[in-house]
Scaffold this active site. Structure first.
Site, PDB file in Angstrom:
ATOM      1  CE  LYS A 194      29.251 -38.917  22.293  1.00 23.67           C
ATOM      2  NZ  LYS A 194      29.267 -40.337  22.702  1.00 23.67           N
ATOM      3  CE  LYS A 227      21.928 -36.382  28.506  1.00 23.42           C
ATOM      4  NZ  LYS A 227      22.137 -37.480  27.538  1.00 23.42           N
ATOM      5  CE  LYS A 230      28.743 -39.600  32.504  1.00 26.05           C
ATOM      6  NZ  LYS A 230      29.228 -40.814  31.840  1.00 26.05           N
TER       7      LYS A 230
END
Length: 342
Positions: free
Chosen positions: A117, A200, A203
């Site tokens: 991240k 993956k 969102k």
């Protein structure tokens, strides 16, 4: 030292950032609902985790309600499970600080999700993003949770939770926190992108066609599956034949998870079938399973006061479990607190 017997209890949570996707449903919410009645179940919207990166305050409140609506629309029953948002139970943050003082910097440096991240910008991200695994441990251990349903990408955090529990117990000579077990089972625990089967489902993907949103209506669901990327080959005779075919494997696993069957069973039914047969069948199944959830989410979101009521009542129930555990933790550590403060 006598070994403590802990009440079997499940804890898990979903972060309210972005919208809920099919990955959230199959990888988490559907499993959460299925665990109701098997043991005590405590489920949370982890809004404190969401603010480790900037969130628009109004949107955060809306997304917190949307995650709660997703839980409820998928079949979570507030009379069987505790459902609340994390920030309503202050004990999460309090135990999180104690665990900040138990966890070691070296442990945090090994957390792969932080590295993913933060990327090359690690010096500029929030301290919360770096330290959030200890808050996640607090989320779990605050309820003496014995089981946590997680995907493979979250298994490392449960391992850290066990490390923190073990160090706390050792340092203070107690058998107070359980060795929580990750529950990783069933098909489609990692739902992939409909346009790139090596990534993956997210969102935050660039195109809405990459994902199935839990708020998508029947037409959108059908369109996205019919346009999902595949390859020229028909479905194989055996599951091993999907090796090296990420998009094909993803669609087979989605079908299996939606239909509560194994991927082997899906291959057995559709072996040799072309995508002109399989994708419409998958679209029809997805519409059957998912569109009622989207409809119910829309109904719930039209009444935010009712969602807030359910979350508030859930927080009251959560505090009944959490506050005595936090009180005992303070006592073990040697921190003075009056009984009326819990």
């Amino acid at each position: 030292m006598t070994e403590t017997t802990f009440t079997p209890r499940v804890f898990s949570g979903i972060k309210p950032s972005g919208g809920l996707t099919l990955g959230n449903y199959l990888g988490a919410i559907k499993r959460f609902v299925g665990m109701q009645g098997q043991m005590e179940t405590v489920y949370c919207v982890v809004d404190l985790h969401a603010i480790t990166v900037w969130q628009d305050p109004k949107e955060l409140a809306n997304m917190t309600r949307e995650v709660a609506a997703g839980y409820l629309a998928a079949g979570l029953d507030p009379s069987q499970s505790i459902l609340f948002n994390q920030s309503q139970v202050a004990a999460h943050a309090e135990l999180g600080w104690i665990f900040n003082c138990v966890a070691r910097v070296g442990w945090m440096n090994r957390m792969t999700q932080f590295k993913d991240k933060a990327g090359s910008n690690a010096e500029k991200v929030s301290l919360g993003l770096y330290a959030y695994p200890s808050l996640m441990a607090a989320d779990i251990l605050l309820y003496h949770a014995t089981h946590v349903p997680v995907g493979e990408d979250q298994k490392q955090h449960v391992e850290l939770t066990r490390d923190i529990a073990a160090k706390f117990n050792h340092d203070f000579g107690v058998d107070f926190f359980p060795m929580t077990e990750p529950v990783i089972e069933g098909p489609a625990m990692r739902i992939m992108n409909l346009r790139d089967g090596t990534k993956k489902m997210s969102k935050s993907g660039e195109s809405d066609m990459e994902r199935i949103n839990m708020t998508d209506d029947a037409d959108k669901i059908a369109k996205k599956f019919k346009k999902a990327k595949t390859d020229p080959e028909p479905l194989p005779e055996t599951l091993e034949g999907l090796d090296g075919r990420p998009e094909a494997k993803n669609l087979v696993e989605i079908y299996a998870a939606l239909n509560d069957q194994s991927a082997e069973a899906v291959i057995g039914e559709y072996a040799g079938a072309g995508w002109g047969r399989f994708k419409p069948a998958l679209a029809d199944l997805a519409v059957e399973k998912l569109s009622p959830i989207a409809d119910e989410m829309a109904r719930l979101m039209a009444d935010p006061a009712e969602i807030d009521r359910i979350l508030s009542e859930g927080a009251d129930k959560a505090r009944e479990i959490a506050n005595p555990i936090l009180r005992d933790t303070y006592g073990i550590v040697g921190l003075l607190r009056g009984q009326n403060q819990f």
